[in-house]
Scaffold this motif. Sequence first.
Motif, PDB file in Angstrom:
ATOM      1  N   ALA A   1      12.973  -1.295  -0.434  1.00  0.00           N
ATOM      2  CA  ALA A   1      13.674  -0.179  -1.079  1.00  0.00           C
ATOM      3  C   ALA A   1      12.804   1.069  -1.066  1.00  0.00           C
ATOM      4  CB  ALA A   1      14.043  -0.555  -2.507  1.00  0.00           C
ATOM      5  N   ALA A   2      11.515   0.891  -1.259  1.00  0.00           N
ATOM      6  CA  ALA A   2      10.603   2.045  -1.277  1.00  0.00           C
ATOM      7  C   ALA A   2      10.572   2.751   0.067  1.00  0.00           C
ATOM      8  CB  ALA A   2       9.200   1.596  -1.669  1.00  0.00           C
ATOM      9  N   SER A   3      10.656   1.994   1.156  1.00  0.00           N
ATOM     10  CA  SER A   3      10.655   2.649   2.463  1.00  0.00           C
ATOM     11  C   SER A   3      11.934   3.451   2.663  1.00  0.00           C
ATOM     12  CB  SER A   3      10.454   1.626   3.589  1.00  0.00           C
ATOM     13  OG  SER A   3      11.539   0.731   3.692  1.00  0.00           O
ATOM     14  N   ASP A   4      13.070   2.946   2.152  1.00  0.00           N
ATOM     15  CA  ASP A   4      14.307   3.733   2.195  1.00  0.00           C
ATOM     16  C   ASP A   4      14.110   5.067   1.475  1.00  0.00           C
ATOM     17  OD1 ASP A   4      15.422   1.473   3.348  1.00  0.00           O
ATOM     18  OD2 ASP A   4      16.479   0.864   1.526  1.00  0.00           O
TER      19      ASP A   4
ATOM     20  N   HIS B   1       0.830  -1.210   0.000  1.00  0.00           N
ATOM     21  CA  HIS B   1       0.000   0.000   0.000  1.00  0.00           C
ATOM     22  C   HIS B   1       0.866   1.263   0.000  1.00  0.00           C
ATOM     23  CE1 HIS B   1      -3.314   2.679   1.070  1.00  0.00           C
ATOM     24  NE2 HIS B   1      -2.578   3.137   2.065  1.00  0.00           N
ATOM     25  N   GLY B   2       1.895   1.295   0.840  1.00  0.00           N
ATOM     26  CA  GLY B   2       2.745   2.480   0.941  1.00  0.00           C
ATOM     27  C   GLY B   2       3.505   2.783  -0.332  1.00  0.00           C
TER      28      GLY B   2
ATOM     29  N   ALA C   1      15.652   3.535   8.914  1.00  0.00           N
ATOM     30  CA  ALA C   1      15.536   2.614   7.776  1.00  0.00           C
ATOM     31  C   ALA C   1      15.826   1.176   8.202  1.00  0.00           C
ATOM     32  CB  ALA C   1      16.482   3.046   6.661  1.00  0.00           C
ATOM     33  N   LEU C   2      16.877   0.989   8.999  1.00  0.00           N
ATOM     34  CA  LEU C   2      17.253  -0.361   9.419  1.00  0.00           C
ATOM     35  C   LEU C   2      16.185  -1.005  10.300  1.00  0.00           C
ATOM     36  CD1 LEU C   2      21.060   0.104  10.064  1.00  0.00           C
ATOM     37  CD2 LEU C   2      20.034  -1.513   8.445  1.00  0.00           C
ATOM     38  N   ALA C   3      15.491  -0.213  11.100  1.00  0.00           N
ATOM     39  CA  ALA C   3      14.432  -0.776  11.943  1.00  0.00           C
ATOM     40  C   ALA C   3      13.361  -1.436  11.078  1.00  0.00           C
ATOM     41  CB  ALA C   3      13.820   0.320  12.816  1.00  0.00           C
TER      42      ALA C   3
ATOM     43  N   PRO D   1       3.696   0.327   8.432  1.00  0.00           N
ATOM     44  CA  PRO D   1       3.734   1.799   8.220  1.00  0.00           C
ATOM     45  C   PRO D   1       5.178   2.293   8.076  1.00  0.00           C
ATOM     46  CG  PRO D   1       2.314   1.218  10.090  1.00  0.00           C
ATOM     47  CD  PRO D   1       3.043  -0.026   9.703  1.00  0.00           C
ATOM     48  N   PHE D   2       5.361   3.330   7.304  1.00  0.00           N
ATOM     49  CA  PHE D   2       6.677   3.954   7.170  1.00  0.00           C
ATOM     50  C   PHE D   2       7.037   4.667   8.472  1.00  0.00           C
ATOM     51  CE2 PHE D   2       5.904   4.355   2.358  1.00  0.00           C
ATOM     52  CZ  PHE D   2       6.534   3.143   2.125  1.00  0.00           C
TER      53      PHE D   2
END
Length: 390
Positions: free
Chosen positions: A302-305, A50-51, A332-334, A389-390
């Motif tokens: 990758a998108a969350s990064d 979704h994100g 990002a690592l979390a 969630p981001f």
Amino acid sequence: MKTQVCIIGGGPSGLMLSQLLHLKGIDTVVLEKHSREYVLGRIRAGVLEHGFAELMREAQCGERMDREGEIHDGFYIAHDGQLDRVDLKKYSGGSSVVVYGQTELTRDLYEARDRMQGKVIHNVEDVALHDIDGKAPYVTYRDGDEIVRIDCDYIIGADGFHGPSRKAIPRSVLKEHEKVYPFGWLGVLSRTKPVSPELIYAKHPRGFALCSLRSQVLSRYYIQVPLTDSVEDWPDAAFWAELKARLPQEVADRMETGPSIEKSIAPLRSFVAEPMRYGNLFLAGDAAHIVPPTGARGLNSAASDIYYLYHAMVDHYLNGDDTGLETYSQKALARVWKAQRFSWWMTMLMHSFPDAISYDQRLQQTDLDYLFSSDKALGSLAENYVGLPF
């Protein structure tokens, strides 16, 4: 040449970050080792959480995805000759995923960069990073006999596992974690009607299988194979026979087969590099982490990064706030490690391991039985599959 942000890697991660930053008035240059045709020829995952879909829309690249992408509210797990459905919408609180091929997504991003006259330079050679922990970082690359220099404020390493960015971090600083699995996925793309409107993950004593799709006329199928196998060991007839043998009879009976239009074997590995920032260098995507494709987390991780980097850069340039840059690696690592855990769990649950003892096999079966006896277990699966969630 001078820019604010130099992005190494012209895959979906680098292109998306470039597009998002451009929309905020932040100047970028993207360097890509290969030609555009080569990048668009790579067949990759097509399940977008979704994100990720929201990020595509924010980048003004989501129109075709929304028009042609397949909205999936669930998927199936085949085991013991039966099909059990995981209702993503029910167990995740209303979310779903979009099935849209990475090739098409990358094409949309390229077209958006073209429309905005974004700087994307292809076929660059000998890319090198300089002074990444100093006040004046820069990147050089070779264009024929000429060495081209790009001065910048920040460097984004979105250049994959084998790119130069991660290697530029001193070995005394970088810590790498890796798990290599004793099998690969043989994938076949065929111009055939998908056997199911939703994905089917199949656990079978002969090995894992996956029935996926790119559209209503384009199917993508996978089977687990030993790492010693090659594509030549699997003519189309052998592949289809083995795939059908791993699926419930009702699914195998309705499967449409045809010539493969792409066939490849991908080894499975889990990998994380820490930290994801060193000085003015920030790693993103496969340059920093890789997951087995079982949980469809690779592109989504990758998108969350990119989400974190995008907001951090906007806060820095537009608001004078460096908090996002300073906390990028930790944040990002979390999320990366949560994606690692989910992909590892799905891989361990669904595959046949050549060295598994009877104890391991019984635990694997018990884990699967528990999954379909507990709404909370299904909720955890659905929450992770649609994306945290981001």
